[in-house]
Design a protein around this motif. Structure first.
Motif, mmCIF file in Angstrom:
data_model
loop_
_atom_site.group_PDB
_atom_site.id
_atom_site.type_symbol
_atom_site.label_atom_id
_atom_site.label_comp_id
_atom_site.label_asym_id
_atom_site.label_seq_id
_atom_site.Cartn_x
_atom_site.Cartn_y
_atom_site.Cartn_z
ATOM 1 N N UNK A 1 -7.835 1.706 -10.553
ATOM 2 C CA UNK A 1 -7.817 0.818 -11.708
ATOM 3 C C UNK A 1 -8.961 -0.182 -11.596
ATOM 4 N N UNK A 2 -9.226 -0.619 -10.390
ATOM 5 C CA UNK A 2 -10.355 -1.523 -10.188
ATOM 6 C C UNK A 2 -11.647 -0.863 -10.643
ATOM 7 N N UNK A 3 -11.827 0.399 -10.276
ATOM 8 C CA UNK A 3 -13.023 1.115 -10.689
ATOM 9 C C UNK A 3 -13.104 1.210 -12.212
ATOM 10 N N UNK B 1 4.935 8.968 -11.436
ATOM 11 C CA UNK B 1 4.831 7.549 -11.069
ATOM 12 C C UNK B 1 5.481 7.209 -9.726
ATOM 13 N N UNK B 2 6.656 7.780 -9.494
ATOM 14 C CA UNK B 2 7.374 7.412 -8.274
ATOM 15 C C UNK B 2 6.653 7.867 -7.022
ATOM 16 N N UNK B 3 5.733 8.832 -7.176
ATOM 17 C CA UNK B 3 4.994 9.297 -6.004
ATOM 18 C C UNK B 3 3.574 8.776 -5.954
ATOM 19 N N UNK B 4 3.228 7.931 -6.919
ATOM 20 C CA UNK B 4 1.877 7.371 -6.909
ATOM 21 C C UNK B 4 1.898 6.081 -6.117
ATOM 22 N N UNK B 5 1.154 6.061 -5.036
ATOM 23 C CA UNK B 5 1.180 4.880 -4.183
ATOM 24 C C UNK B 5 0.232 3.796 -4.673
ATOM 25 N N UNK B 6 0.558 2.577 -4.340
ATOM 26 C CA UNK B 6 -0.300 1.454 -4.714
ATOM 27 C C UNK B 6 -1.674 1.597 -4.085
ATOM 28 N N UNK B 7 -1.732 2.156 -2.875
ATOM 29 C CA UNK B 7 -3.031 2.309 -2.224
ATOM 30 C C UNK B 7 -3.923 3.281 -2.981
ATOM 31 N N UNK B 8 -3.304 4.216 -3.728
ATOM 32 C CA UNK B 8 -4.063 5.147 -4.555
ATOM 33 C C UNK B 8 -4.441 4.496 -5.872
ATOM 34 N N UNK B 9 -3.475 3.787 -6.448
ATOM 35 C CA UNK B 9 -3.646 3.284 -7.803
ATOM 36 C C UNK B 9 -4.615 2.121 -7.909
ATOM 37 N N UNK C 1 -4.210 4.968 -16.249
ATOM 38 C CA UNK C 1 -5.586 4.658 -15.871
ATOM 39 C C UNK C 1 -5.923 5.148 -14.465
ATOM 40 N N UNK C 2 -4.907 5.399 -13.650
ATOM 41 C CA UNK C 2 -5.198 5.834 -12.283
ATOM 42 C C UNK C 2 -5.544 7.309 -12.223
ATOM 43 N N UNK C 3 -5.262 8.053 -13.296
ATOM 44 C CA UNK C 3 -5.442 9.512 -13.315
ATOM 45 C C UNK C 3 -4.719 10.166 -12.150
ATOM 46 N N UNK C 4 -3.581 9.635 -11.792
ATOM 47 C CA UNK C 4 -2.887 10.175 -10.636
ATOM 48 C C UNK C 4 -2.330 11.556 -10.925
ATOM 49 N N UNK C 5 -2.503 12.494 -10.016
ATOM 50 C CA UNK C 5 -1.929 13.820 -10.240
ATOM 51 C C UNK C 5 -0.416 13.851 -10.032
ATOM 52 N N UNK C 6 0.147 12.765 -9.521
ATOM 53 C CA UNK C 6 1.573 12.764 -9.205
ATOM 54 C C UNK C 6 2.364 11.966 -10.223
ATOM 55 N N UNK D 1 0.796 -1.233 0.000
ATOM 56 C CA UNK D 1 0.000 0.000 0.000
ATOM 57 C C UNK D 1 0.821 1.271 0.000
ATOM 58 N N UNK D 2 1.828 1.335 0.859
ATOM 59 C CA UNK D 2 2.571 2.588 0.983
ATOM 60 C C UNK D 2 3.758 2.696 0.056
ATOM 61 N N UNK D 3 3.882 1.730 -0.833
ATOM 62 C CA UNK D 3 5.013 1.793 -1.751
ATOM 63 C C UNK D 3 4.549 2.243 -3.119
ATOM 64 N N UNK D 4 5.496 2.711 -3.918
ATOM 65 C CA UNK D 4 5.141 3.257 -5.229
ATOM 66 C C UNK D 4 4.555 2.163 -6.121
ATOM 67 N N UNK D 5 3.572 2.531 -6.880
ATOM 68 C CA UNK D 5 2.873 1.586 -7.743
ATOM 69 C C UNK D 5 3.782 0.927 -8.774
ATOM 70 N N UNK D 6 4.696 1.665 -9.426
ATOM 71 C CA UNK D 6 5.577 1.010 -10.398
ATOM 72 C C UNK D 6 6.396 -0.108 -9.770
ATOM 73 N N UNK D 7 6.809 0.074 -8.499
ATOM 74 C CA UNK D 7 7.566 -0.986 -7.833
ATOM 75 C C UNK D 7 6.730 -2.241 -7.712
ATOM 76 N N UNK D 8 5.469 -2.056 -7.340
ATOM 77 C CA UNK D 8 4.562 -3.201 -7.213
ATOM 78 C C UNK D 8 4.443 -3.942 -8.542
#
Lengths: 555, 379
Positions: free
Chosen positions: A249-251, A237-245, A230-235, A205-212
């Motif tokens: 994406x599920x939605x 990639x390195x600052x987009x967390x898996x808990x956000x992403x 697809x996450x429409x993240x405002x940040x 959850x607290x790690x960056x999504x690309x790492x996951x």
């Protein structure tokens, strides 16, 4: 006729933005006396849709009314007026002002959003038309090693690639190698299955999504970018967390196919969320609500915010009524006062309240000649023709010209740029033209607007069109917005401490972003509960009024 | 899973007394209807058996009223197939009536009357099909009507009717792309349109190419469409014949299909319909089925090379999908085929045994079958 100050109102709604309008809709069958005012002479508030002339007036006012609007620094460039083309005819030139309905809030609505069922159960869906948002595209630079890179500016040619939305898309994209096909499929299955999310989020959850994506699923960087888009993240990639992403994406994935093949989101025709606000207000009026435009509330000028609030809305403990003052002097008494922070009688200065966290978005609206049909292919057999398309410029595909161009620098720290393109089917522009809405969560400075311009220009250049598409008109502006500090405590978010009066409720801003969030309706419902009491079972659940209703024979 | 993920309404169970009474009334009405139709038709059968004159039959119950009674009954229960047969008898009677009148009126007028009757009946079937898209009897009856049409109408008229049917099949499949009734119907319609009886003006082009493209479209919309893959496999032999494909062209076609199914399998190795199609393609290399296959004139060497290639491809799929039973099944089948083609096959018997053990682990409900396979290979 009773004047506004003679009536003791049950609810006064300040501003006709989406949230307030939905609240008006929810109260339209309650028999309550509702007064709904807006300081503008149009409906929609911050989510309004403007004609060309209205946009010009709006842009001028945006800078003057600092404190009464989150919008500022609005500039318009009418390229057609500046350099008119002699032979330009029909779609190649700007139409008349009313042919345009430019949305200040062009958000798409996921088919799984909580708003759509409510529009149905409240019966207002009949007055609305929705169009499909079809393909999502991502912009990719060609390999750096291919073209020249020193001092040649735009020697790097790039192109648009369709983002897969499901198994068939992945299958059809022959550029994905076989192993990555399987990894992508694994991810898509995982993302669509919420039962696996808990354990994933615990670990990642607290790690960056690309790492996951890389470590857990062996998805290479080139294929990470479309998923991040697809996450429409405002940040970046390195600052987009898996808990956000992951939930986003599920939605996205679970929305696809819900109302028909090939699309997962819709946009309302004729001007985006403003149209929904208008329809909701209309329902409020039919239900007995009184509507007054061009009148806001006066706020008391006091040194500190709380004193100002307390005096702008005076609360009488004995009657339980709040009194506030309309522009022009009329005193209004009401049990409840609800509005957005920009419509309630308060001078918002540059210092936000404790519970808020202020951010800025750089935005632009561009009108181009050309139908950009390439962006709107029919996504699947039997799918409705799409009228919306999304193009994402991930981090690294655009660099501001003025920053230091050291070799190897690729703007890795800059956030992505999101474009949503509406075809003329949305009714927002004449046939043969398109409206491109761009937004980026850059720290707003001179560069951020230039980046939006570059993105739009690149898009127009990469779409094959004959005659070539050109930019006819564009407007740039900043938007300030406040994120409530607590994310899921809706009851808390609607409290408004400035007034020292718990009968004044504040509906938080609609957060700018690609998609309308479920939070908007949740806040409306929380306000409804405060007003109506905890028995909110009938929230937005209405029967047809007499004379309306479907006359379709069941056979 | 007969409904492809679409929940089936099981009907509302009556809870209140009022609901129960309503249901009882419905049952009584239905039974009355059945009684009515059956008595009229049995009276009719007696009449026929006693060989009364045609005029008498007309005075009895072979009439529009009886037809309407059957319509009512079938609307609420299309599965009562005997009633469809009664209906056929009534319609046949009407058709014969009109052709018996040829002596008095012109042939055209008769044709029109028959066409109108068939059109009306087809129209009657449409809402039924929408409500019950998977009822065998409705589809059968519709086909019967169209075949009757071929006896009474000119080729041009009949062709028009069948063209409309193609559109209907398309519509049914767009509502539920995996409805195998729809696919079967489509194949029948295409066959009829391409057949000698309904020869169109442009008889040189057949519909095979267009249908092949249709299956590609349906597969691209949903990879798990078993019927689409099946129809594709039925079209291929005809397609290649019509294209007059030589060995080179056939091999290219085969290579393309192998690529296609490989991509599909990597995107969904759990999908049974994909493995079935893969099996179909593999049968090309089996000397027993080679004659009707995509490339009947492959040399023995070429066959071995293909099987080896496919074997390697499937084995690669195993990496990362060790729990997919289909892969093991495919490997075993390919090994058996491989061994039948070449004496010193590189696949070891011990590997095959290992794969069967995996199948026993992954699919224990079929243990009997896997153990049987094991012992048959030991011999």
């Amino acid at each position: 006729m009773e004047s506004l100050s003679d009536t003791v109102w049950d609810v006064v709604l300040a501003g006709t933005g989406l949230a307030q309008s939905l609240l008006a809709l929810s109260l339209s069958r309650s028999g309550k006396k509702v007064l709904h005012v807006d300081k503008n002479e149009y409906y929609g508030g911050l989510e309004a849709a403007l004609s060309l002339q209205e946009a010009e007036i709006w842009a001028e006012a945006a800078d003057e009314g600092a404190g009464s609007s989150p919008y500022r620094h609005a500039t318009i460039k009418n390229l057609e007026r500046e350099a008119p083309v002699q032979e330009a005819d029909g779609a190649l030139k700007l139409g008349f002002s009313r042919a345009y309905s430019l949305s200040l809030s062009p958000q798409l609505i996921y088919t799984r959003s909580n708003l759509l069922p409510v529009l149905v159960s409240s019966k207002v869906y009949r007055q609305l038309e929705f169009l499909a948002v079809g393909s999502w595209w991502i912009y990719e630079n060609k390999d750096v090693t291919e073209g020249g890179q020193d001092g040649e500016g735009d020697a790097r040619q790039g192109g648009l690639r369709r983002i897969p939305g499901g198994r068939e898309d992945v299958f059809a994209d022959k550029s994905i190698d076989l192993r990555s096909t399987r990894s992508l499929m694994r991810f898509l299955k995982l993302a669509a299955d919420p039962e696996t999310h808990m354990s994933i989020l615990e670990e990642w959850g607290n790690r960056a999504f690309p790492d996951f994506l890389e470590s857990r699923l062996s998805i290479p960087p080139r294929l990470q970018a479309p998923l991040l888009a697809l996450t429409s993240s405002p940040h970046p990639p390195t600052e987009t967390l898996t808990s956000y992403a992951l939930p986003r994406i599920h939605r996205h994935l679970t929305s696809i196919g819900m109302f028909g093949p090939g699309f997962g989101a819709v946009v309302p025709k004729w001007g985006g969320l403003a149209e929904i606000a208008q329809v909701a207000c209309r329902a409020g009026a039919v239900g007995g609500g009184v509507y007054v435009l061009k009148r806001g509330f006066e706020s008391a000028e006091m040194p500190d915010l709380q004193a100002s609030g307390r005096n702008s809305v005076r609360f009488d403990k004995d009657t339980g009524l709040s009194t506030l003052c309309l522009q022009g002097g009329e005193q209004i008494r009401s049990h409840w006062v609800v509005g957005s922070i920009w419509d309630l009688p308060l001078q918002i200065d540059q210092n936000p309240g404790d519970r808020m966290q202020t951010n800025y978005v750089a935005r632009s609206i561009t009108i181009v000649s050309g139908s950009l049909a390439q962006l709107f292919p029919s996504p699947a057999e039997g799918a409705p023709p799409p009228a919306g398309a999304v193009v994402v410029y991930p981090t690294g595909t655009l660099e501001p010209q003025s920053t230091d161009q050291t070799p190897g620098s690729s703007g890795l720290g800059l956030p992505p740029v999101y474009l949503i393109i509406h075809s003329s089917d949305t009714g927002e522009c004449p046939a043969g033209q398109c409206v491109i809405y761009a937004c980026s969560f850059h720290p707003t400075n001179a560069d951020s607007h230039q980046i939006l311009q570059v993105a739009v220009a690149k898009l127009v250049a990469s779409v094959r069109e004959d005659p070539p598409a050109t930019v006819l008109w564009c407007m740039h502006y900043d938007q300030r917005y406040n994120l409530p500090a607590t994310t899921e405590d809706y009851e808390a978010n609607i409290r408004c401490d400035h007034f020292m009066n718990d009968h004044v409720l504040q509906l938080p801003d609609v957060v700018p972003g690609m998609a309308l969030e479920d939070d908007v309706l949740k806040h409306v419902r929380a306000a409804y509960r405060r007003i109506v009491g905890d028995d909110d079972v009938a929230f937005m659940l209405f029967d047809d009024r007499e004379g309306t209703g479907d006359d379709i024979d069941e056979n | 899973m007969t409904s492809h993920g679409v929940p089936r309404g099981s009907g509302i169970q009556p809870t209140t007394d009022q609901d129960r009474r309503k249901e009882q009334q419905k049952i009584r009405d239905y039974k009355g209807l059945v009684e009515s139709v059956n008595s009229r038709v049995s009276l009719l059968c007696d009449v026929i058996l006693s060989r009364l004159t045609p005029t008498s039959i007309r005075e009895h119950q072979y009439n529009v009223e009886t037809l309407e009674l059957t319509s009512k009954l079938l609307k609420s229960n299309p599965e009562y197939f005997t009633i469809w047969n009664h209906r056929r008898l009534i319609m046949q009677h009407f058709f014969e009536q009109d052709s018996n009148q040829t002596s008095r009126t012109t042939g055209d007028q008769n044709q029109k009357a028959v066409v109108d009757m068939i059109d009306d009946d087809l129209a009657f079937l449409l809402p039924l099909l929408r409500k019950f898209p998977k009822c065998y009897w409705i589809w059968n009856y519709r086909l019967w009507l169209l075949e009757e049409s071929m006896h009474f109408l000119s080729a041009a008229e009949a062709r028009k009717l069948w063209q409309q049917e193609l559109a209907l099949a398309g519509k049914v499949l767009s509502l539920d792309s995996r409805n195998f009734h729809g696919w079967g119907y489509r194949r029948t319609v295409v066959q009829a349109l391409d057949g000698a009886v309904l020869e169109g003006e442009d008889s040189s082009t057949s519909m095979t190419e267009q249908e092949f493209i249709y299956t590609t479209k349906m597969i691209n919309t949903n990879l798990s469409n078993f019927s689409a893959w099946h129809t594709r496999s039925k079209l291929i032999p005809r397609l290649l014949n019509e294209r007059r494909a030589d060995n080179e062209a056939r091999k290219n076609f085969l290579d393309e299909e192998l690529e296609l199914i490989q991509r599909a399998l990597w995107a969904g190795s759990d999908d049974q319909s994909l493995w079935f199609y893969h099996q179909y393609l593999m049968s090309t290399f089996d000397p027993r089925y080679a004659r009707d296959s995509i490339a009947p004139d492959l040399t023995a060497d070429e066959r071995v090379k293909y099987v080896a290639q496919e074997f390697d491809r499937v084995q690669e799929m195993l990496d990362g999908a060790e729990d997919c039973k289909w892969i093991y099944q495919s490997l075993i089948q390919l090994s058996i085929l491989y061994k039948s083609l070449i004496t010193n096959c590189p696949v070891k018997a011990s590997s095959v045994q290992t794969w069967i053990d995996e199948l026993l682990r992954l699919d224990p409900l079929r243990a009997g079958r896997w153990n049987d396979l094991k012992s048959s290979l030991d011999n």
